[in-house]
Write an enzyme that holds these catalytic residues in place. Structure first.
Site, PDB file in Angstrom:
ATOM      1  CB  CYS A  15      18.108  39.685  26.956  1.00 21.61           C
ATOM      2  SG  CYS A  15      18.098  37.878  26.892  1.00 21.61           S
ATOM      3  CG  HIS A  77      20.494  28.206  29.071  1.00 22.27           C
ATOM      4  ND1 HIS A  77      19.284  27.563  28.910  1.00 22.27           N
ATOM      5  CD2 HIS A  77      20.242  29.318  29.770  1.00 22.27           C
ATOM      6  CE1 HIS A  77      18.336  28.272  29.508  1.00 22.27           C
ATOM      7  NE2 HIS A  77      18.878  29.335  30.031  1.00 22.27           N
ATOM      8  CB  CYS A  99      22.493  33.732  23.790  1.00 20.01           C
ATOM      9  SG  CYS A  99      22.849  35.509  23.714  1.00 20.01           S
ATOM     10  CG  HIS A 127      23.447  28.004  34.710  1.00 18.49           C
ATOM     11  ND1 HIS A 127      23.581  28.222  33.364  1.00 18.49           N
ATOM     12  CD2 HIS A 127      22.346  28.694  35.096  1.00 18.49           C
ATOM     13  CE1 HIS A 127      22.595  29.027  32.956  1.00 18.49           C
ATOM     14  NE2 HIS A 127      21.831  29.324  33.995  1.00 18.49           N
ATOM     15  CD  GLU A 129      26.246  31.181  30.042  1.00 20.00           C
ATOM     16  OE1 GLU A 129      25.142  31.692  30.308  1.00 20.00           O
ATOM     17  OE2 GLU A 129      27.302  31.829  30.012  1.00 20.00           O
ATOM     18  CB  CYS A 197      25.242  39.218  28.321  1.00 27.19           C
ATOM     19  SG  CYS A 197      23.685  39.179  29.210  1.00 27.19           S
ATOM     20  CB  SER A 226      21.720  32.362  36.266  1.00 26.11           C
ATOM     21  OG  SER A 226      22.852  33.038  36.750  1.00 26.11           O
ATOM     22  CG  ASN A 227      18.620  36.966  33.972  1.00 23.25           C
ATOM     23  OD1 ASN A 227      17.899  37.930  34.135  1.00 23.25           O
ATOM     24  ND2 ASN A 227      18.199  35.877  33.332  1.00 23.25           N
ATOM     25  CB  SER A 269      14.075  33.921  30.602  1.00 23.62           C
ATOM     26  OG  SER A 269      14.458  33.793  31.950  1.00 23.62           O
TER      27      SER A 269
HETATM   28 FE1  SF4 Z   1      22.178  36.187  25.809  1.00 24.01          FE
HETATM   29 FE2  SF4 Z   1      21.678  35.152  28.214  1.00 24.01          FE
HETATM   30 FE3  SF4 Z   1      22.541  37.670  28.000  1.00 24.01          FE
HETATM   31 FE4  SF4 Z   1      20.119  37.052  27.215  1.00 24.01          FE
HETATM   32  S1  SF4 Z   1      20.872  36.925  29.324  1.00 24.01           S
HETATM   33  S2  SF4 Z   1      21.616  38.324  26.068  1.00 24.01           S
HETATM   34  S3  SF4 Z   1      20.386  34.986  26.426  1.00 24.01           S
HETATM   35  S4  SF4 Z   1      23.683  35.829  27.418  1.00 24.01           S
END
Ligand code: SF4
Length: 345
Positions: A15, A77, A99, A127, A129, A197, A226-227, A269
């Site tokens: 991202c 984070h 970010c 976490h 963040e 996000c 996490s994502n 990531s």
């Molecule tokens: Fe920002 Fe995290 Fe979303 Fe990537 S995943 S755009 S680092 S908030």
């Protein structure tokens, strides 16, 4: 029967926040006179961390491991004010790779706390963040992780409650938690566009689309990302088997017995070369067709921190380039012709 088709999700992988954080480390390594320290993993991916370590970055868990006055980068984070204070006390040359979308949540936390609200932070305990965001207003923030916790959370002034969220949550789970909170707190303030996000939302929607065809999904990402974990859950919620893998070496052929179509995606990531290595591994297992489903074209980039932006423009100090937030989201279940850009445009 063996694998015939591989379908790649798009968007997938890096991202804008991750690209920016990696660039922050690389540029700092190029221009810093002494060693460059990075607090925590710059992004949650061991391949990214190893690559930057090979280029010279020194990763530490806490600032105690950093010599006084050294150049130190904070991860994507985000960090709490206590970490900034500790950096100042040690006279570190701190560069913040947080970010901008995480920074936005910090700003919301500060603003609401100042106005006397209790903040309910939807997120996962432990976490980085969440730790960073909670640190902005520890007395005002309560962490809510589940619908059950939403039904039980206690606040002093129920008429003054606002919600903020971790940026990398499940869109559907978060919606359920917010719905439960709205029952408890009818005047609840919820961010207009929730804090999850664009990258997280788009990757989850792409997985929902893939899950219509792919019988098994591989999510390339780290176990602490996490994502990436959420992408696996989204696939499972859609009734598909899903595996979170670091790279191609973790693939088990037994996963694909009787499977003709495999979906592949990667967390925000995870570098693209890992995806291509997985595709090659699936070809060795029999896949003959590789397709890509582009759900939406992402066109998002963030300016570098001030110190590095000035170096990029050749001056000692410069103006931070504007944050470009040309964010495109679509719901997987709805055709969005007006918001879809064909590839190549
Ligand atoms: Fe920002 Fe995290 Fe979303 Fe990537 S995943 S755009 S680092 S908030």
């Amino acid at each position: 029967m063996s694998i015939e088709r591989v379908i790649l999700a798009k968007p997938r992988g890096f991202c804008a926040g991750v690209e920016r954080a990696i660039e922050v480390v690389e540029r700092t390594l190029q221009r810093a006179a002494g060693p460059v320290y990075v607090r925590k993993e710059i992004v949650h991916n061991p391949h990214v961390v190893s690559a930057l370590r090979r280029k010279g970055a020194i990763f530490v868990d806490e600032l105690d491991g950093v010599p006084e006055g050294a150049t130190t980068i904070f991860s994507a984070h985000g960090v709490s004010p206590a970490v900034h204070a500790s950096a100042r006390a040690r006279r570190l040359k701190a560069i913040d790779a947080t970010c901008p979308l995480v920074t936005k949540v910090h700003s919301e936390a500060i603003r609401f706390a100042r106005e006397g609200y209790t903040l309910l932070l939807i997120g996962h305990a432990g976490h980085e963040e969440v730790e960073g965001t909670m640190g902005e207003a520890p007395a005002a923030i309560r962490l809510v992780q589940t619908v059950d916790e939403a039904r039980a959370v206690q606040v002093d002034t129920p008429e003054k409650v606002a919600v903020i969220t971790q940026t990398t949550l499940s869109v559907d789970d978060t919606r359920a938690i917010i719905d439960a909170l709205k029952v408890r707190f009818p005047t609840l303030i919820v961010p207009a566009n929730d804090d999850i996000c664009y990258a997280t939302q788009n990757r989850q929607n792409a997985v929902k689309t893939l899950a219509r065809e792919a019988e098994v999904l591989l999510v390339i990402g780290a176990a602490n990302s996490s994502n990436s974990i959420r992408l696996t859950e989204v696939a499972e919620d859609a009734g598909r088997r899903a595996y979170l893998i670091n790279d191609a070496s973790e693939i088990h052929p037994a996963w694909f017995e009787g499977v003709t179509c495999v979906g592949v995606t990667s967390g925000a990531s995870a570098p693209e070369h890992l995806v291509q290595e997985v595709v090659e591994a699936l070809k060795r297992l029999g896949a003959t067709r590789v397709e890509e489903r582009e759900l939406v074209r992402e066109d998002v980039s963030f300016g570098l921190p001030l110190e590095l932006a000035s170096a990029a423009s050749g001056g000692r100090f410069g103006k931070e380039p504007p944050v470009q937030t040309d964010v495109h989201r679509v719901d997987a279940d709805e055709p969005q012709p007006g918001r879809h850009r064909p590839p190549g445009h």
